[in-house]
Design an enzyme around this catalytic site. Structure first.
Site, PDB file in Angstrom:
ATOM      1  N   HIS A 136      -4.658   4.905  21.268  1.00  0.00           N
ATOM      2  CA  HIS A 136      -5.225   4.448  19.999  1.00  0.00           C
ATOM      3  C   HIS A 136      -6.354   3.442  20.209  1.00  0.00           C
ATOM      4  O   HIS A 136      -6.499   2.873  21.291  1.00  0.00           O
ATOM      5  CB  HIS A 136      -4.138   3.787  19.135  1.00  0.00           C
ATOM      6  CG  HIS A 136      -3.245   4.758  18.437  1.00  0.00           C
ATOM      7  ND1 HIS A 136      -2.184   5.372  19.073  1.00  0.00           N
ATOM      8  CD2 HIS A 136      -3.259   5.239  17.160  1.00  0.00           C
ATOM      9  CE1 HIS A 136      -1.580   6.171  18.212  1.00  0.00           C
ATOM     10  NE2 HIS A 136      -2.207   6.125  17.058  1.00  0.00           N
ATOM     11  N   LYS A 140      -5.273  -1.765  16.800  1.00  0.00           N
ATOM     12  CA  LYS A 140      -3.918  -1.446  16.310  1.00  0.00           C
ATOM     13  C   LYS A 140      -2.961  -2.566  16.722  1.00  0.00           C
ATOM     14  O   LYS A 140      -2.971  -2.992  17.883  1.00  0.00           O
ATOM     15  CB  LYS A 140      -3.481  -0.102  16.894  1.00  0.00           C
ATOM     16  CG  LYS A 140      -2.134   0.390  16.392  1.00  0.00           C
ATOM     17  CD  LYS A 140      -1.918   1.842  16.791  1.00  0.00           C
ATOM     18  CE  LYS A 140      -0.539   2.343  16.383  1.00  0.00           C
ATOM     19  NZ  LYS A 140      -0.274   2.170  14.933  1.00  0.00           N
TER      20      LYS A 140
HETATM   21  N1  LIG Z   1       0.602   7.500   8.616  1.00  0.00           N
HETATM   22  C1  LIG Z   1      -0.635   7.680   9.076  1.00  0.00           C
HETATM   23  O1  LIG Z   1      -1.136   8.809   9.153  1.00  0.00           O
HETATM   24  C2  LIG Z   1      -1.427   6.499   9.513  1.00  0.00           C
HETATM   25  C3  LIG Z   1      -0.848   5.281   9.487  1.00  0.00           C
HETATM   26  N2  LIG Z   1      -1.543   4.185   9.872  1.00  0.00           N
HETATM   27  C4  LIG Z   1      -0.847   2.929   9.740  1.00  0.00           C
HETATM   28  O2  LIG Z   1      -1.303   2.330   8.528  1.00  0.00           O
HETATM   29  C5  LIG Z   1      -1.288   0.919   8.649  1.00  0.00           C
HETATM   30  C6  LIG Z   1      -2.672   0.399   8.345  1.00  0.00           C
HETATM   31  O3  LIG Z   1      -3.561   0.804   9.366  1.00  0.00           O
HETATM   32  P1  LIG Z   1      -5.089   0.391   9.332  1.00  0.00           P
HETATM   33  O4  LIG Z   1      -5.684   0.811   8.054  1.00  0.00           O
HETATM   34  O5  LIG Z   1      -5.688   0.852  10.592  1.00  0.00           O
HETATM   35  O6  LIG Z   1      -4.959  -1.211   9.358  1.00  0.00           O
HETATM   36  P2  LIG Z   1      -5.965  -2.298   8.768  1.00  0.00           P
HETATM   37  O7  LIG Z   1      -5.582  -3.600   9.399  1.00  0.00           O
HETATM   38  O8  LIG Z   1      -7.362  -1.826   8.868  1.00  0.00           O
HETATM   39  O9  LIG Z   1      -5.585  -2.334   7.213  1.00  0.00           O
HETATM   40  C7  LIG Z   1      -4.462  -2.958   6.683  1.00  0.00           C
HETATM   41  C8  LIG Z   1      -4.921  -3.604   5.388  1.00  0.00           C
HETATM   42  O10 LIG Z   1      -3.808  -4.081   4.670  1.00  0.00           O
HETATM   43  C9  LIG Z   1      -4.129  -5.353   4.143  1.00  0.00           C
HETATM   44  N3  LIG Z   1      -2.905  -6.065   3.823  1.00  0.00           N
HETATM   45  C10 LIG Z   1      -2.131  -6.845   4.614  1.00  0.00           C
HETATM   46  N4  LIG Z   1      -1.071  -7.290   3.929  1.00  0.00           N
HETATM   47  C11 LIG Z   1      -1.171  -6.768   2.678  1.00  0.00           C
HETATM   48  C12 LIG Z   1      -0.396  -6.870   1.491  1.00  0.00           C
HETATM   49  N5  LIG Z   1       0.727  -7.599   1.463  1.00  0.00           N
HETATM   50  N6  LIG Z   1      -0.804  -6.221   0.381  1.00  0.00           N
HETATM   51  C13 LIG Z   1      -1.931  -5.487   0.393  1.00  0.00           C
HETATM   52  N7  LIG Z   1      -2.733  -5.362   1.473  1.00  0.00           N
HETATM   53  C14 LIG Z   1      -2.340  -5.996   2.600  1.00  0.00           C
HETATM   54  C15 LIG Z   1      -4.946  -5.990   5.253  1.00  0.00           C
HETATM   55  O11 LIG Z   1      -5.645  -7.123   4.786  1.00  0.00           O
HETATM   56  P3  LIG Z   1      -6.097  -8.252   5.852  1.00  0.00           P
HETATM   57  O12 LIG Z   1      -7.153  -7.592   6.679  1.00  0.00           O
HETATM   58  O13 LIG Z   1      -6.589  -9.345   4.987  1.00  0.00           O
HETATM   59  O14 LIG Z   1      -4.868  -8.595   6.640  1.00  0.00           O
HETATM   60  C16 LIG Z   1      -5.849  -4.814   5.623  1.00  0.00           C
HETATM   61  O15 LIG Z   1      -6.967  -4.714   4.754  1.00  0.00           O
HETATM   62  C17 LIG Z   1      -0.796   0.625  10.070  1.00  0.00           C
HETATM   63  O16 LIG Z   1       0.586   0.396  10.057  1.00  0.00           O
HETATM   64  C18 LIG Z   1      -1.110   1.921  10.808  1.00  0.00           C
HETATM   65  O17 LIG Z   1      -0.305   2.118  11.932  1.00  0.00           O
HETATM   66  C19 LIG Z   1      -2.828   4.279  10.277  1.00  0.00           C
HETATM   67  C20 LIG Z   1      -3.450   5.482  10.358  1.00  0.00           C
HETATM   68  C21 LIG Z   1      -2.796   6.706   9.979  1.00  0.00           C
HETATM   69  O1  LIG Z   2      -2.771   2.507  13.560  1.00  0.00           O
HETATM   70  C1  LIG Z   2      -3.232   3.669  13.593  1.00  0.00           C
HETATM   71  O2  LIG Z   2      -4.440   3.893  13.749  1.00  0.00           O
HETATM   72  C2  LIG Z   2      -2.323   4.793  13.429  1.00  0.00           C
HETATM   73  N1  LIG Z   2      -1.081   4.554  13.112  1.00  0.00           N
HETATM   74  C3  LIG Z   2      -0.068   5.514  12.934  1.00  0.00           C
HETATM   75  C4  LIG Z   2       0.956   5.387  14.042  1.00  0.00           C
HETATM   76  O3  LIG Z   2       1.263   4.269  14.469  1.00  0.00           O
HETATM   77  O4  LIG Z   2       1.483   6.415  14.464  1.00  0.00           O
HETATM   78  C5  LIG Z   2      -0.601   6.906  12.769  1.00  0.00           C
HETATM   79  C6  LIG Z   2      -1.764   7.218  13.640  1.00  0.00           C
HETATM   80  O5  LIG Z   2      -1.301   7.315  14.956  1.00  0.00           O
HETATM   81  C7  LIG Z   2      -2.849   6.164  13.537  1.00  0.00           C
END
Ligand SMILES: NC(=O)C1=CN([C@@H]2O[C@H](COP(=O)(O)OP(=O)(O)OC[C@H]3O[C@@H](n4cnc5c(N)ncnc54)[C@H](OP(=O)(O)O)[C@@H]3O)[C@@H](O)[C@H]2O)C=CC1
Ligand SMILES: O=C(O)C1=N[C@H](C(=O)O)C[C@H](O)C1
EC number: 1.17.1.8
Length: 255
Positions: A136, A140
């Site tokens: 990744h 992350k």
């Molecule tokens: N299921 C899937 O297919 C995927 C899942 N993911 C997962 O999704 C999650 C997010 O990933 P990613 O977008 O890369 O992470 P980011 O850090 O880019 O985004 C997370 C966002 O959530 C905000 N945040 C934190 N706490 C809160 C809250 N209490 N309420 C609302 N917003 C909040 C953060 O704000 P701030 O920056 O101010 O902390 C930030 O803007 C991770 O757990 C990742 O592993 C990611 C990609 C694909």
């Molecule tokens: O943080 C990410 O980017 C992603 N998070 C998810 C995970 O932890 O599996 C999904 C995907 O791999 C991207």
């Protein structure tokens, strides 16, 4: 025209959340009614009339967010990682009190990744050795990835059901971490590298052969069809569903 589904996105400024906001806005059958970030009040979900909440936040906040949604009768589509067995158990108990409400916890929304994990679970019983490598982007915060944890757990379950021995490993001297994390007896290795998005390889080894099941997300656009599918299908799946495969009829291709 049928009424649009009212959708709120939590984590809306994040890498995934910002993509989800665009995807919802572009979907004719969905209406974005709230886009919230850290520090915004969850009460806005209620005042905005949200029927569906997409949670793409951080492991520390996702449980409270989903709890709030369920308690207010909103379906939740969750991509955030960190849903361990204790959290899932608490959520199941809560959902029993709200029987019409649906929560989808999807470790990975990319359809190719969902298939890759299903294929790995299918292959698991046929090989002596198996290890998982997830790769990744370096921003992350969690390791191993939620996808890798889910994949390893399904592989371990399939091997246990088939009575397969643990993967052989003669290691007796080890620098801590060299053999990766142990997830239900399956070794999982985490790579963090600038330029990557989300990638995973499952390596199966048998006498004289190797099978590699690899999936690559090169762009977060890969996750959006699954996010939208999750919203559109949630109401038809009340209760807790873990894995987008629960909304897909994967076995149909075998019949
Ligand atoms: N299921 C899937 O297919 C995927 C899942 N993911 C997962 O999704 C999650 C997010 O990933 P990613 O977008 O890369 O992470 P980011 O850090 O880019 O985004 C997370 C966002 O959530 C905000 N945040 C934190 N706490 C809160 C809250 N209490 N309420 C609302 N917003 C909040 C953060 O704000 P701030 O920056 O101010 O902390 C930030 O803007 C991770 O757990 C990742 O592993 C990611 C990609 C694909
Ligand atoms: O943080 C990410 O980017 C992603 N998070 C998810 C995970 O932890 O599996 C999904 C995907 O791999 C991207």
């Amino acid at each position: 025209m049928t009424e649009q589904l009212a959708v709120a996105v939590l984590g809306a400024a994040g890498r995934m959340g910002s993509e989800a906001v665009k995807a919802v806005e572009a979907a004719p059958d969905l209406k974005l009614v709230a886009a919230l970030g850290r520090g915004d009040s969850l009460d806005t979900l209620v005042s905005s009339g949200a029927q569906y909440v997409i949670d793409l936040t951080v492991p520390d906040s996702t449980e409270a967010n989903v709890r709030f949604a369920v308690e207010h009768g909103m379906h939740a589509v969750v991509g955030t990682t960190g849903w361990d067995a204790d959290r899932l158990e608490r959520l199941s108990a809560l959902l029993e009190e709200h029987p019409g409400t649906a929560v989808l916890i999807a470790p990975n929304f990319a359809l190719g990744s969902v298939l890759a994990t299903a294929f790995a679970a299918q292959a698991a019983r046929y090989f002596e050795s198996v290890e998982v490598i997830e790769l990744h982007h370096p921003d992350k915060i969690d390791a191993p990835s939620g996808t890798a944890v889910r994949t390893a757990a399904l592989i371990a379950q399939a091997r246990a059901e088939a009575g397969v021995e643990p993967s052989p490993d003669a290691t007796t001297k080890e620098v801590p971490g060299a053999r990766g994390a142990d997830i239900d007896g399956v070794r999982v290795h985490s790579v963090r590298l600038r330029g990557l998005v989300a990638h995973q390889e499952v390596l199966f080894g048998g006498a004289g052969e190797q099978l590699t099941i690899r999936h690559d997300s090169f762009d977060r656009a890969s996750f959006m069809p699954g996010v939208l599918l999750g919203v559109r299908e949630a109401a038809a799946h009340p209760g807790l569903t873990v894995g987008l495969d629960g909304y897909l009829n994967l076995s149909a291709s075998n019949s």
